[in-house]
Design a protein around this motif. Structure first.
Motif, short mmCIF file in Angstrom:
data_model
loop_
_atom_site.label_atom_id
_atom_site.label_comp_id
_atom_site.label_asym_id
_atom_site.label_seq_id
_atom_site.Cartn_x
_atom_site.Cartn_y
_atom_site.Cartn_z
N ALA A 15 -27.20 -14.62 -64.54
CA ALA A 15 -27.66 -15.85 -63.90
C ALA A 15 -26.50 -16.80 -63.64
CB ALA A 15 -28.71 -16.52 -64.78
N LEU A 16 -25.57 -16.90 -64.60
CA LEU A 16 -24.41 -17.78 -64.42
C LEU A 16 -23.48 -17.25 -63.35
CD1 LEU A 16 -23.72 -18.54 -68.19
CD2 LEU A 16 -24.53 -20.18 -66.48
N LEU A 17 -23.32 -15.93 -63.31
CA LEU A 17 -22.43 -15.32 -62.32
C LEU A 17 -22.97 -15.52 -60.90
CD1 LEU A 17 -19.83 -13.59 -62.13
CD2 LEU A 17 -21.30 -11.57 -62.17
N ALA A 18 -24.28 -15.55 -60.76
CA ALA A 18 -24.88 -15.72 -59.44
C ALA A 18 -24.53 -17.07 -58.82
CB ALA A 18 -26.40 -15.58 -59.54
N ASP A 19 -24.25 -18.06 -59.67
CA ASP A 19 -23.90 -19.40 -59.17
C ASP A 19 -22.40 -19.63 -59.10
OD1 ASP A 19 -26.59 -20.07 -58.98
OD2 ASP A 19 -26.67 -20.78 -61.06
N MET A 20 -21.63 -18.60 -59.38
CA MET A 20 -20.18 -18.75 -59.45
C MET A 20 -19.52 -18.29 -58.15
SD MET A 20 -17.79 -17.14 -62.48
CE MET A 20 -19.00 -17.70 -63.69
N PRO A 21 -18.64 -19.10 -57.55
CA PRO A 21 -17.93 -18.63 -56.35
C PRO A 21 -16.96 -17.51 -56.72
CG PRO A 21 -17.05 -20.73 -57.10
CD PRO A 21 -18.25 -20.47 -57.95
N LEU A 22 -17.09 -16.39 -56.03
CA LEU A 22 -16.26 -15.23 -56.34
C LEU A 22 -15.33 -14.91 -55.18
CD1 LEU A 22 -18.98 -12.90 -57.94
CD2 LEU A 22 -17.37 -14.44 -59.10
N ILE A 23 -14.22 -14.28 -55.50
CA ILE A 23 -13.25 -13.85 -54.49
C ILE A 23 -13.66 -12.45 -54.02
CG2 ILE A 23 -10.82 -13.44 -54.01
CD1 ILE A 23 -10.26 -15.06 -56.61
N PRO A 24 -13.99 -12.26 -52.75
CA PRO A 24 -14.44 -10.94 -52.30
C PRO A 24 -13.33 -9.89 -52.34
CG PRO A 24 -14.17 -12.42 -50.42
CD PRO A 24 -14.01 -13.26 -51.65
N GLN A 25 -12.09 -10.31 -52.12
CA GLN A 25 -10.98 -9.38 -52.17
C GLN A 25 -9.69 -10.16 -52.44
OE1 GLN A 25 -10.18 -7.50 -48.39
NE2 GLN A 25 -10.72 -9.34 -47.24
N LEU A 26 -8.67 -9.45 -52.86
CA LEU A 26 -7.39 -10.08 -53.14
C LEU A 26 -6.35 -9.51 -52.18
CD1 LEU A 26 -6.15 -12.14 -55.04
CD2 LEU A 26 -5.68 -10.31 -56.66
N THR A 27 -5.77 -10.39 -51.37
CA THR A 27 -4.74 -10.02 -50.41
C THR A 27 -3.59 -11.00 -50.56
OG1 THR A 27 -5.58 -11.48 -48.67
CG2 THR A 27 -6.55 -9.26 -48.80
N PRO A 28 -2.44 -10.74 -49.95
CA PRO A 28 -1.36 -11.72 -50.03
C PRO A 28 -1.76 -13.10 -49.53
CG PRO A 28 -0.50 -9.61 -49.28
CD PRO A 28 -1.99 -9.47 -49.34
N ASP A 29 -2.55 -13.16 -48.47
CA ASP A 29 -2.97 -14.47 -47.96
C ASP A 29 -3.92 -15.17 -48.93
OD1 ASP A 29 -1.46 -14.17 -45.69
OD2 ASP A 29 -3.13 -13.45 -44.44
N VAL A 30 -4.87 -14.42 -49.48
CA VAL A 30 -5.79 -15.01 -50.46
C VAL A 30 -5.03 -15.46 -51.70
CG1 VAL A 30 -7.72 -14.52 -52.01
CG2 VAL A 30 -7.79 -13.71 -49.64
N LEU A 31 -4.07 -14.65 -52.14
CA LEU A 31 -3.27 -15.03 -53.30
C LEU A 31 -2.53 -16.34 -53.06
CD1 LEU A 31 -2.08 -14.45 -56.10
CD2 LEU A 31 -0.33 -13.04 -54.96
#
Length: 345
Positions: A15-31
């Motif tokens: 339930a807590l994870l459902a409300d948490m903003p997650l990173i869909p993928q990690l790339t150099p730009d996202v990093l």
């Protein structure tokens, strides 16, 4: 290897994870974007604790200044040497700083009057190979050599870390053993990042989550450390079915990827903590098993339904409260007594 069956998440964590903003993928730009996010303010982390803070630097092997933050309880007797928790932060070896997850070791400052020293090791991909773990080891050497002025008992130093920091703490323990370095009382490895091969069953079960660290993100982190960030998947695909490096590949140091260490004897007692619903579950349980096989001591906890870093990201969840309390109780036994300090609830 493909599998769709996997352990479910703890219901409250789900339930807590459902409300948490997650990173869909990690790339150099996202990093690059993630690194621009501000660290949690230190004053907020310290709260109402009576703490003396010092900012110092230790020299790396190449002379680079390694920042260290030292947090000492103001109530400690100046004439008494205190235990030390030497903290290595998480962040997949590519992000984070010495204030990341600092609330975890600060609990041990509260409980034991421990001096907490947190190290700002250099990050991949700018730093590669053994640079990260060597930065951490050089910081350990410095605080041991300056234990008197820091109020540290050099006979009661604990190395600890979460995720990437847990893997670095394991690497530091191996270095200290092999180089006849500082005596380490214990190592606390919280969901440690131990194996660059990324081939375990659990890594495939959680290739795409749920959680905050997936197999693909793990591949990105390891390729950044090993200097293969330009072609992460091709690096993995060149390994043989057993996960071994192909002929001609540069050998990976066991100090970087501790799961590669042939000999796990002679290490300080270890606390290994992981969740059943995370990428690192199998490499972590295997590491504890191999410590036992070598005649060493380890305490292993696999928290049912725990995702990667659950106790840091959801500290108020009942499973997180239990996990954190259990670590503190274990550390109390290693330090030879019950908690000597406490704070109001």
């Amino acid at each position: 290897m493909t599998t769709t069956a996997r352990p479910d998440l703890d219901p409250e964590l789900r339930a807590l994870l459902a409300d948490m903003p997650l990173i869909p993928q990690l790339t150099p730009d996202v990093l690059a974007q993630l690194r621009q996010l501000p660290s949690e303010p230190v004053d907020l982390l310290l709260g109402d604790r009576e703490v003396d803070r010092r900012e110092i630097t230790a020299p790396a092997k190449d002379g680079t200044a390694i920042p260290l933050s030292v947090f000492s309880p103001s109530t400690n007797d100046p004439g008494t040497a205190s235990p030390c928790v030497y903290w290595m932060h998480g962040g997949g070896m590519v992000m984070g700083d010495r204030f990341s997850q600092l609330d975890i070791p600060l609990e041990w400052l509260d409980a034991f009057g421990a001096v907490v020293v947190s190290v700002d090791y250099r990050l991949a991909p700018e730093a590669t190979g053994t640079t990260l773990v060597e930065d951490c080891y050089q910081g350990l050497l410095w605080i041991t050599e300056h234990a008197g002025e820091l109020g540290i008992d050099p006979e009661r130093i604990i190395v600890a870390g979460a995720s990437a920091g847990g893997g670095l703490a394991a690497g530091v323990a191996l270095l200290a053993r092999d180089l006849a370095g500082p005596a380490i009382t214990a190592q606390i490895l919280i969901c440690p990042m131990l194996d660059h091969r990324n081939t375990s069953v659990s890594s495939h079960q959680f290739a795409d989550g749920p959680g905050v660290w997936t197999r693909e993100m793990n591949e990105f982190g390891w390729c950044a450390v090993l200097g293969h960030l330009d072609a992460p998947w091709s690096v993995r695909d060149r390994r043989d079915p057993d996960g071994e490096e192909p002929d001609g590949e540069e050998a990976v140091s066991p100090y970087v990827s501790p799961a590669l260490a042939d000999d796990l004897s002679g290490l300080p007692t270890a606390y290994v903590d992981t969740g059943s619903a995370e990428v690192f579950r199998d490499e972590d349980t295997d590491y504890a098993t191999r410590i036992w096989a070598a005649g060493g001591q380890a305490e292993l906890h696999v928290w049912a339904g725990g995702f990667h870093g659950f106790d840091a990201l959801c500290p108020q969840a009942p499973i997180s409260v239990t996990a954190r309390r259990t670590r503190t109780e274990w550390l109390a036994r290693q330090l030879g007594g019950n908690s000597q300090h406490s704070r109001p609830a």
